[in-house]
Design an enzyme around this catalytic site. Structure first.
Site, PDB file in Angstrom:
ATOM      1  N   ASP A   1     -25.836  12.633 -10.931  1.00 45.30           N
ATOM      2  CA  ASP A   1     -24.782  12.046 -11.754  1.00 45.30           C
ATOM      3  C   ASP A   1     -23.410  12.371 -11.188  1.00 45.30           C
ATOM      4  OD1 ASP A   1     -26.514  10.985 -13.566  1.00 45.30           O
ATOM      5  OD2 ASP A   1     -26.387  12.674 -14.967  1.00 45.30           O
TER       6      ASP A   1
ATOM      7  N   GLU B   1     -31.808  13.940  -9.965  1.00 47.68           N
ATOM      8  CA  GLU B   1     -31.515  14.955 -10.975  1.00 47.68           C
ATOM      9  C   GLU B   1     -32.197  14.588 -12.293  1.00 47.68           C
ATOM     10  OE1 GLU B   1     -27.338  14.963 -11.687  1.00 47.68           O
ATOM     11  OE2 GLU B   1     -27.465  16.193 -13.488  1.00 47.68           O
TER      12      GLU B   1
ATOM     13  N   ASP C   1     -20.943  13.816 -12.429  1.00 44.81           N
ATOM     14  CA  ASP C   1     -20.253  14.737 -13.340  1.00 44.81           C
ATOM     15  C   ASP C   1     -20.393  16.175 -12.811  1.00 44.81           C
ATOM     16  OD1 ASP C   1     -22.841  15.412 -13.780  1.00 44.81           O
ATOM     17  OD2 ASP C   1     -22.924  14.695 -15.853  1.00 44.81           O
TER      18      ASP C   1
END
Ligand code: 0RA
Length: 796
Positions: free
Chosen positions: A503, A429, A505
């Site tokens: 990540d 990402e 998140d």
């Protein structure tokens, strides 16, 4: 079924030692699959009774002691004495291989899958088996162990019922695992209920403890099945089309063809086909017959009604199946399968039979309902247009060189190795983490492809649009295996593992989901071949005595700190003279720590009970699974989820709207923790005593003893001691790690954690992707609301 069965029609072949010696020969393997095979072997017999018109239900119960019960109200296994064997027929059926009254040629075994090896195989592989038969005015019972009777057939008394109840406990010395998987059994039983639907059969599955129970009753049969498939999709025509016919093949054997179909607004073909109730996942002649019949009927209709303009690309067979949900079931006397695994039908004659039935009945139907024909043809015309646009798009892209391998995207940092299976492609990402990963990697076998921003949600896009999306073009090129139904070739895949690294998140998990959606929809083979993995970057780094280690999540962190603290510590109970140290201390402290964690979670969750209140509501050792709270504030607690769900459903619509149903999915976990406490003779209520008496004396290596009030205080003390001399760093994302850290924690095969992405049930996955990633807002809202009850830590 005019033929009457009695013990004389059962032939005896050989003994059961063979089955125990080589179980895989009879039930496929000794994994969960083989274990479940045994259940279905018995269930098939019950279903045969239903198909013959004698049974109306089949009930499967997973018992607490690890056994399973299959009960039906069929004729009951014959109990009269067998002519040549001189023992009751039931004993012959259960103790002799291949013995079974149903081995005659008059009828085909319609329910059977890979099955048909006989209930005697189940008996051979069971530690214990008990059968209760109601038949001929009496109730009878006999028991067995590992294929050998442990008592003679016993008459329990009179009975005016009929049916068979068979309970067996799988032999743990044979199977790799003896734990039945509810969801897996439920999937197949549901499928069977759909397939048997119109015969009025009801199939039930439950656990003895009442935790789960399901009833499958689909009087609409295949039509219900198609409605189920299209549940979260928008149907293009209201009624499911149903086609069925019985004919004969050239040998004069009966061939039954049944199908149900309905178009939806997706772009995929979703056809499930069965032969004698076996799911033929690789298709075969029945499927090709269906496709030919459908294409011919719609093509002829389109021509006759001039629905396709002269300058338009004519729809291909694929186009006629875009957005088609269909279940096809054929039944025939002598199915020939092309592969050992019985998943592809080979009987040539079936193709023509299915094709003409489908063509004929579909033609009649669309002539009677012209709007239906127009809907189907229009959908295909649009599909053809999109296919043409996609082809042009692909040509364009190919001319630019993007889809051709050999011309790799600039962003890709390729690896050196040409040994495909040892290589890995990391999809990372963002450019910044991508840059770090490029420095971190082992360039011999690890390649990096940074992906910028969000990739397109392919669930909502058609092919041409998808190919227009730059990140997707780059991804396709980097993988090198081509794209699209006829072009994708797993053999050409350029890497052994595809690893998604995002990540921990919200954005990261969104990107991960988009990538998985893309793989599932457009490159399912990649997923099926087990090539996709998720990388797990750590949340923490812990440094102690010059040593470093990475910690995956919160939970591992708590455990690690405690482990450190417990080293060289001893805890004595001042009142009870118990001494805890080493592993015992670790186990107890871990349980206390986790319970305290639950205590905090309960304190601020919306279910409205403290952990103490919750535990106080236990019934013996069993904790509540559900709680219903009404608008007037009154509440009820249920120890089984089923009871709670039923109670909730019984409320009026108005009451439901104002009532809350709370689930306690952590009940199992807490039960285990409480059991650990009692193992160490600690009561839950003593974790937080009312008074201030010192109850525990804690001694750390080389330190003065210290006295503490209760066990949570001991945990806190030890954890604090553990944290001394420990340095903790928290990572918010991949970007916070330098190359060395990323390598050590997430990319080094020796040290990283990788989660393989597996496809357990394509149908469930399909519905989940449609629900969560598709255009419909309502089904998504419902899904999330329903499951919000089950989820404690929604980590997004
Ligand atoms: C042999 C012959 C007959 C029925 C069965 C076996 C039978 C087996 C199982 C296993 C589970 N449930 C079952 N129900 C029946 C035919 C009996 C007759 O002709 O009356």
């Amino acid at each position: 079924m005019s033929k009457t069965y009695d013990s004389s029609s059962i032939q005896v072949l050989e003994g059961l030692e063979a089955v125990r010696k080589r179980p895989a020969m009879y039930i496929g393997d000794t994994s969960t699959k083989g274990l479940h095979h045994c259940v279905f072997e018995v269930v098939d017999n019950s279903i045969d009774e239903a198909l013959a018109g004698f049974a109306s239900f089949v009930r499967v119960t997973l018992n607490t002691d690890g056994s399973v019960t299959v009960e039906d109200d069929g004729r009951g296994i014959p109990v009269d004495v067998h002519k040549t064997e001189g023992v009751p027929a039931v004993e012959v059926i259960l103790c002799k291989l291949h013995a079974g009254g149903k081995f005659d040629k008059d009828t085909y075994k319609v329910s059977g899958g890979l099955h048909g090896v006989g209930v005697s195989c189940v008996n051979a592989l069971a530690e214990s088996l008990e059968v209760e038969i109601h038949r001929d005015g009496g109730a009878h019972r006999q028991t067995f162990s590992r294929g050998v009777k442990t008592m003679e057939l016993e008459r329990l008394g009179d009975s005016d019922r009929h049916g068979t109840k068979l309970t067996f406990k799988p032999d743990a010395t044979i199977f790799d695992t003896v734990e039945f998987v509810y969801d897996s059994l439920s999937r197949r039983l549901r499928e069977m209920a759909f397939l048997m639907g119109s015969s009025g059969l009801v199939i039930e599955l439950s656990t003895e403890n009442g935790e789960r129970s399901d009833t499958y009753e689909y009087p609409g049969g295949l039509v219900d099945y198609v409605e189920f498939i299209n549940e979260n999709k928008q149907a293009l025509h209201e009624k499911v089309i149903s086609i069925s016919a019985t004919t004969e093949d050239s040998q004069g054997n009966a061939v039954d063809v049944d199908l149900a179909m309905q178009y939806n607004d997706t772009y995929r073909e979703d056809v499930h086909c069965f032969v004698n109730s076996i799911n033929t996942t690789e298709g075969g002649t029945h499927l090709s017959g269906f496709r030919a019949g459908l294409t011919r009927a719609l093509n002829n209709y389109a021509k006759r009604e001039s629905l396709i303009k002269a300058n338009e690309v004519p729809p291909s067979g694929d186009d006629f199946r875009e957005g088609l949900a269909c279940v096809l079931s054929v039944k025939l006397a002598d199915p020939q399968f092309e592969s050992q695994t019985k998943i592809k039908l080979g009987n040539r004659e079936v193709e023509g039979i299915v094709a003409s039935i489908v063509q004929e009945q579909l033609t009649t139907l669309i002539e009677e309902t012209p709007s239906l024909g127009k809907t189907m043809v229009n959908k295909a015309v649009l599909a053809a247009r999109a296919r043409d646009a996609a082809r042009r798009q692909r040509d364009l892209v190919r001319r630019k060189g993007a889809l051709a391998s050999g011309n790799l995207p600039g962003k890709l940092a390729d690896c050196q190795s040409k040994q495909r299976d040892e290589t890995e492609l990391y999809l990372v990402e963002g450019d910044s983490a991508g840059g770090t990963a490029k420095m971190a990697r082992d360039r011999v076998f690890q390649a990096i492809l940074p992906l910028r921003g969000k990739i397109l949600n392919v669930e909502k896009a058609r092919l041409d649009k998808m190919l227009n999306h730059e990140e997707i073009q780059i991804l396709i090129t980097a993988l090198g295996a081509g794209f699209g139904a006829d072009e994708f070739d797993l053999e050409k895949l350029r890497y052994g593992k595809i690893i998604v690294m995002t990540d921990a998140d919200v954005d990261g998990s969104h990107i991960r989901t988009l990538l998985l959606t893309f793989f599932f929809r457009q490159m399912r083979e990649l997923v099926e071949a087990g090539r996709i993995y998720i990388a797990a970057p750590p949340l923490y780094k812990l440094k102690r005595k010059g040593k470093e280690r990475y910690i995956l999540d919160e939970r591992e962190m708590r455990r690690t700190l405690l482990d450190i603290a417990v080293e060289g510590a001893r805890v004595e109970s001042i009142l009870g003279e118990d001494l805890f140290e080493g592993d015992t201390l670790r186990e107890l402290m871990d349980a206390v720590q986790q319970l305290e964690h639950f205590r905090e979670e309960f304190a601020d969750d919306r279910r409205g009970l403290s952990l103490a209140q919750y535990v106080a509501a236990a019934d013996g050792e069993r904790l509540p699974r559900r709680r219903v709270r009404l608008a007037d504030g009154s509440a009820e607690i249920f120890h089984t989820s089923a009871a709670g769900a039923v109670r909730f459903e019984e409320l009026s619509a108005d009451d439901q709207a104002h009532a809350d149903l709370f689930a306690y999915p952590e009940a199992d976990e807490i039960e285990t923790l409480l059991a650990t406490l009692s193992k160490h003779k600690v009561r839950f209520v003593d974790l937080h005593p009312d008074d201030e008496t010192a109850r525990y004396r804690v001694t750390e290596d080389g330190e003065e003893p210290i006295e503490l009030n209760d066990l949570p205080a001991v945990v806190a003390f030890l954890r604090e001691a553990g944290e001394k001399g420990v340095d903790i760093q928290r990572y918010k994302g991949l970007g916070e790690m330098n190359a060395e850290q990323l390598w050590e924690s997430t990319m080094d095969p020796e040290r990283r954690t990788l989660f393989p992405v597996v496809l357990e049930d394509a149908m469930v996955a399909d519905q989940l992707f449609s629900t969560l990633m598709g255009p419909g807002v309502e089904p998504r809202r419902e899904y999330i609301e329903k499951h919000a009850l089950e989820v404690r830590n929604l980590d997004v």
